[in-house]
Design a protein around this motif. Structure first.
Motif, PDB file in Angstrom:
ATOM      1  N   TYR A 382       0.766  -1.065  -0.023  1.00 22.65           N
ATOM      2  CA  TYR A 382       0.006   0.068  -0.062  1.00 22.65           C
ATOM      3  C   TYR A 382       0.906   1.303   0.088  1.00 22.65           C
ATOM      4  O   TYR A 382       0.533   1.921  -0.813  1.00 22.65           O
ATOM      5  CB  TYR A 382      -0.865  -0.114   1.238  1.00 22.65           C
ATOM      6  CG  TYR A 382      -1.591   1.171   1.453  1.00 22.65           C
ATOM      7  CD1 TYR A 382      -2.937   1.522   0.814  1.00 22.65           C
ATOM      8  CD2 TYR A 382      -1.063   2.101   2.481  1.00 22.65           C
ATOM      9  CE1 TYR A 382      -3.450   2.743   0.975  1.00 22.65           C
ATOM     10  CE2 TYR A 382      -1.577   3.573   2.379  1.00 22.65           C
ATOM     11  CZ  TYR A 382      -2.760   3.754   1.756  1.00 22.65           C
ATOM     12  OH  TYR A 382      -3.478   5.123   1.966  1.00 22.65           O
ATOM     13  N   GLU A 517      -8.245  -5.726   1.220  1.00 22.74           N
ATOM     14  CA  GLU A 517      -9.249  -4.705   0.881  1.00 22.74           C
ATOM     15  C   GLU A 517      -9.458  -3.859   2.095  1.00 22.74           C
ATOM     16  O   GLU A 517      -9.652  -2.385   1.916  1.00 22.74           O
ATOM     17  CB  GLU A 517     -10.751  -5.216   0.536  1.00 22.74           C
ATOM     18  CG  GLU A 517     -11.590  -4.020   0.032  1.00 22.74           C
ATOM     19  CD  GLU A 517     -12.912  -4.605  -0.518  1.00 22.74           C
ATOM     20  OE1 GLU A 517     -13.791  -3.899  -0.714  1.00 22.74           O
ATOM     21  OE2 GLU A 517     -13.323  -6.046  -0.090  1.00 22.74           O
ATOM     22  N   GLN A 521      -8.108   0.108   1.592  1.00 20.70           N
ATOM     23  CA  GLN A 521      -9.205   0.696   1.100  1.00 20.70           C
ATOM     24  C   GLN A 521     -10.001   1.342   2.362  1.00 20.70           C
ATOM     25  O   GLN A 521     -10.778   2.537   1.977  1.00 20.70           O
ATOM     26  CB  GLN A 521     -10.111  -0.002   0.348  1.00 20.70           C
ATOM     27  CG  GLN A 521      -9.386  -0.502  -1.154  1.00 20.70           C
ATOM     28  CD  GLN A 521     -10.400  -0.949  -2.107  1.00 20.70           C
ATOM     29  OE1 GLN A 521     -11.605  -0.778  -2.002  1.00 20.70           O
ATOM     30  NE2 GLN A 521     -10.169  -2.034  -2.956  1.00 20.70           N
TER      31      GLN A 521
END
Length: 540
Positions: A382, A517, A521
């Motif tokens: 990330y 996720e 996110q």
């Protein structure tokens, strides 16, 4: 009732109820209050009355603190539906000036309030693994005891929020049952505060040492009042440091890894003693992380268990850490925890029929585990695509090397940083007239600050490594059964013809859950936005 089969609908259960909520200014408390307001409060319907216990100060009243709280982004969707203010919500929300650290919760209207409360949701806590033990016990254990006494006086249903790691050093499967007692909780309280008194007496004897250090920091010519003020601050910090170190050692002697989990274990025992044969519920979350969806995806406003590690990886400051790549790191979204707290109040019986409490463990490891190695890889990838910046430049993130021993890691820090910093500090003090040189005095202060900072890292490494080197398997079958009974099926259509999301979602066996996720996110973007308050791309 003894089974989720006969669970009443949550709107029916909470309609017209009086609810006392503690810990509303904390992370979990905010989300819990917002969920209660969103689901059950309607000026045109039969709403509950939510009393929030908020401590006032000389400067700020409990009502003003509640008003400030309602300005949080956590209440964004409430504001989209109606005015979100103390006055506008007065039909279902009221601030109550109280304090967990005072007898009778510091309530001037104790008897009056106990006559109107039907449900007590207790989530106030000092969530600090490195806190001095006496502070953890004062809030978590003694505070919980006072809340239980109030619930008993009110004949109210009680839900206490604990922690899944209350199982302590027990490895392997951890069932949803009360702890087997190996200590006397009242005796442990007495022992802790006796140790605190000893450190306080010792600190008074060390007054000259604190004054000397204050003189070193402030320099020659400092007035006596300034010296004594700084010395007193240092004395109090010394006491806290001693109690923190002693607390960890004592907790481990008793079978727990740290003062926080030790204090929560004592809290459970004290509450059980107060409740006696009156049933109550205990909710034990594992590591609480940001919201999966409510009140906002990724919502988090606190520096919790994983945030220091995430930031350290993102800033390139953590390149090695004690841990095993295959160790399951058990986490649970805050909104899932709040859903369980709300549902647990409806269960007022015992599986054993003897008045013993029902325990609900909120965890993910048994149905959707996430290992330390997987987490490190996710976080690193990330930050490689959405890096943090230092001096206008993107930070390069390298893989984190896991060290199999916390002691080896701490020993390395001492050899590489602590000992050289201490040696340099001592060398400055050997220079003639160093106290009269602003440059040398500032240099010594910098060295001492750095040394104390690394010393804190060693303490945190010892505490955190407990959860990156050891592994628990928290059973959650009772919790999943409870939540399956209250969740609104997603197949129910909304006005727009789209599937309506579950109103009280939770992990379920066989239901997909994507940790990659979630981290990339939701949680990390939310942390960067609301905790670190970074100016980052709008896609956050």
């Amino acid at each position: 009732m003894s089974s989720a089969d006969s669970l009443p609908s949550l709107p029916d259960f909470y309609a017209g109820k009086g609810i006392l909520l503690t810990g509303v200014t904390g992370f979990v408390g905010k989300v819990l209050l917002e969920k209660l307001l969103w689901e059950f409060c309607d000026p045109s319907g039969t709403s509950p009355m939510i009393y929030v216990l908020v401590r006032s100060s000389k400067e700020v009243s409990s009502e003003d603190r509640l008003a400030d709280l309602l300005e949080s982004p956590a209440f964004q969707r409430i504001r989209g539906r109606q005015e979100c203010s103390v006055n506008a919500l007065s039909y279902c929300l009221r601030a109550v000036d109280g304090d967990l650290e005072r007898d009778h919760l510091g309530l001037p209207t104790y008897d009056e309030l106990s006559g109107t409360v039907d449900v007590v949701l207790h989530c106030a806590a000092l969530v600090d693994w490195a806190a001095p033990l006496h502070r953890s016990l004062q809030t978590n254990a003694i505070g919980s005891k006072r809340v239980a006494e109030f619930a008993k006086a009110a004949d109210a249903r009680l839900v206490c929020v604990s922690t899944a790691w209350v199982h302590g050093m027990v490895a392997g499967k951890c069932p949803e049952v009360m702890l087997k007692r190996s200590i006397d909780p009242e005796a442990e309280l007495a022992r802790c505060f006796s140790q605190l008194e000893e450190f306080q007496q010792t600190s008074v004897q060390k007054k000259s040492m604190f004054l000397q250090e204050a003189s070193h920091r402030l320099g020659p010519g400092s007035d006596l009042k300034s010296l004594e003020t700084l010395a007193e601050e240092m004395r109090k910090k010394w006491i806290d440091a001693q109690m923190a170190e002693w607390g960890v050692a004592h907790a481990r002697e008793c079978g727990w890894w740290d003062g926080y989990t030790f204090s929560k274990a004592i809290a459970e025992m004290l509450v059980q003693d107060i409740q006696d044969r009156t049933p109550f519920a205990i909710v034990r979350p594992s590591g609480v992380v940001s919201a999966a969806s409510e009140p906002l995806p990724g919502w988090v406003d606190a520096y919790l268990l994983v945030e220091p590690l995430i930031e350290g990886v993102g800033r390139g400051e953590i390149t090695q850490f004690p841990g095993r790549s295959g160790c399951v790191i058990d986490c649970v979204p805050v909104d899932y925890v709040c859903n369980v707290i709300i549902a647990a109040a409806t269960m007022h019986g015992s599986d054993h029929g003897d008045g013993s409490p029902l325990v609900y463990q909120c965890a993910s490891g048994d149905v959707c585990p996430n290992t330390l190695g997987e987490i490190e890889s996710t976080w690193r990838q990330y930050f490689q695509s959405q890096p943090m910046h230092r001096d206008g430049k993107a930070v390069q993130v390298d893989p984190v090397r896991f060290v199999p021993s916390a002691e080896d890691f701490v020993r390395s820090l001492r050899l590489r940083y602590i000992t050289p910093l201490w040696t340099c500090s001592q060398a400055v003090q050997l220079l003639p007239g160093w106290q009269h040189s602003n440059l040398l005095r500032s240099a010594r202060s910098w060295l001492e600050r750095k040394r104390r900072g690394v010393e804190k890292v060693t303490l945190l490494a010892r505490l955190y490594s407990t959860y990156t080197l050891n592994e628990w398997s928290f059973e959650t079958s009772r919790t999943r059964e409870l939540m399956a009974a209250v969740a609104v099926p997603g197949s129910v259509p909304s006005n727009q013809g789209l599937p309506r999301p579950e109103r009280f979602p939770y992990f379920a066996q066989g239901r997909p859950w994507d940790w990659t996720e979630f981290w990339t996110q939701k949680h990390i973007p939310g942390m960067r936005r609301w905790v670190l308050k970074e100016s980052i791309p709008s896609r956050l």
